[in-house]
Design a protein around this motif. Structure first.
Motif, PDB file in Angstrom:
ATOM      1  N   ASN A 224       2.482  -6.482   3.049  1.00  0.00           N
ATOM      2  CA  ASN A 224       2.560  -7.094   4.382  1.00  0.00           C
ATOM      3  C   ASN A 224       3.910  -6.934   5.071  1.00  0.00           C
ATOM      4  O   ASN A 224       4.062  -7.304   6.237  1.00  0.00           O
ATOM      5  CB  ASN A 224       2.209  -8.583   4.302  1.00  0.00           C
ATOM      6  N   ALA A 248      -6.574  -9.435   6.265  1.00  0.00           N
ATOM      7  CA  ALA A 248      -5.735 -10.239   5.385  1.00  0.00           C
ATOM      8  C   ALA A 248      -6.571 -10.607   4.170  1.00  0.00           C
ATOM      9  O   ALA A 248      -7.800 -10.452   4.173  1.00  0.00           O
ATOM     10  CB  ALA A 248      -5.278 -11.501   6.117  1.00  0.00           C
ATOM     11  N   LEU A 291       0.925 -10.935  10.090  1.00  0.00           N
ATOM     12  CA  LEU A 291       0.331  -9.657   9.722  1.00  0.00           C
ATOM     13  C   LEU A 291      -0.377  -9.019  10.918  1.00  0.00           C
ATOM     14  O   LEU A 291      -0.248  -7.808  11.157  1.00  0.00           O
ATOM     15  CB  LEU A 291      -0.654  -9.841   8.564  1.00  0.00           C
TER      16      LEU A 291
END
Length: 335
Positions: A224, A248, A291
């Motif tokens: 990430n 994610a 993210l």
């Protein structure tokens, strides 16, 4: 059936890591070959799905397939927990069922191979299920196949893909970069090493095959960081990716705990701490929001935001983070 092939028979791959065998392989007959998949249609991936079994044997610690399939009677029959490890469940006859459905169904479109169980996982390779399912679908006009796998053994079937290059999209799940290969191996023990997956996607591009990027999941402490996200985006761009799908890690169930434990056991303390932190809702939410922003930045810089499909479930996001994402949600697919 073709003579079984091993991953190291394919040019460009080292060793036989992708042929690691699950501790126990079970056989169970599935009722159908091709099914409609409203969830994946919503994600923009495919209208139909083919799965070659109920447990693939790659044993990824964060896998959510067990939660999706937990009520299936097969687990009771083989005496295994859907959340367990060290075994697989496949249907050796699934290609015949796929062939029947591919011919029978009149409304055709994109079919994903696979959505829950990898068709190139070790047990599936024993029966050549990936190639045989591909052949069964492509024998009928009107179908487009979207391949998704964590196994570099798929490269052995690029000769078949090449013959139908306009009707097949090759996707290989990339969960990090080569510098994190050992940490990734700790949590994806029976999948191909990440470097071999990169090589397989490179080979697909060199052969002129259609490709797409599948960056999923991008775990904290592993994939990430902004520079790693950018490296991944640049790589799939260089491999000719038509689109980039990104996610994610799912926070539900025991996946995060198991991932943390596996990383600690192998000595990846910093990565384990990063995963441990997002077991708290507010930290998971913050990780997701950041993210999204980092992937958007990398896509705008290297590919164009119109090619991004960041698949996002809002459940678990704090109101503040959800509001922040919605202010700039280009490329986000809300689920």
């Amino acid at each position: 059936m073709k003579e079984k092939r091993r991953a190291h028979d394919a040019p460009g791959f080292l060793g036989d890591a992708s042929m690691k065998t699950a501790e126990t392989r079970h056989v169970y007959p599935l009722k159908s070959g091709i099914r409609k998949t409203p969830e994946f249609a919503k994600k923009g991936l495919a209208e139909y799905a083919v799965n070659v079994g109920l447990k693939c044997g790659h044993d990824c610690t964060y896998c959510s397939s067990g939660a999706l399939l937990r009520c299936h009677q097969a687990f009771k029959k083989v005496g295994k927990s859907p959340f367990g490890f060290g075994y697989s469940i496949v249907d050796p006859d699934i290609p015949d069922k796929v062939a029947k459905d591919a011919k029978r169904l009149k409304k055709r479109g994109v079919v994903q191979l696979c959505t829950t169980v990898d068709a190139w996982a070790p047990a599936a390779q024993e029966f050549d299920l990936g190639r045989r399912c591909l052949e069964a679908i492509l024998a009928q006009p009107g179908w487009v196949v979207r391949i998704l796998t964590k196994n570099a053994a798929v490269a052995q079937d690029f000769d078949l893909v090449e013959k139908h290059r306009d009707r097949v999209l090759v996707g290989i799940s990339l969960t990090g970069t080569a510098e994190k290969e050992q940490a990734i191996a700790a949590i994806e023990p029976n999948a191909s090493p990440i470097s071999e997956r990169w090589d397989a996607l490179r080979q697909a591009h060199r052969m002129g095959l259609r490709t797409y990027g599948q960056l999923c999941p991008l775990l904290p402490g592993i994939a990430n960081a902004p520079d790693l996200v950018e490296e991944l985006v640049r790589f799939v761009k260089d491999c000719g990716a038509e689109q980039v799908f990104c996610e994610a890690v799912n926070a539900r169930g025991s996946g995060l705990r198991l991932t943390e434990e596996a990383l600690r056991e192998k000595g990846f303390t910093a990565e384990a701490e990063a995963v441990s932190l997002i077991r708290q809702r507010r930290h998971w939410s913050g990780y997701v929001a950041q993210l999204v922003a980092d992937v958007q930045t990398a896509m705008r810089k290297h590919m164009g935001i119109d090619r991004l499909r960041f698949l996002l479930y809002p459940t678990g996001l704090t109101e503040a983070d959800q509001s922040s994402i919605r202010k700039d949600d280009e490329g986000v697919v809300w689920l």
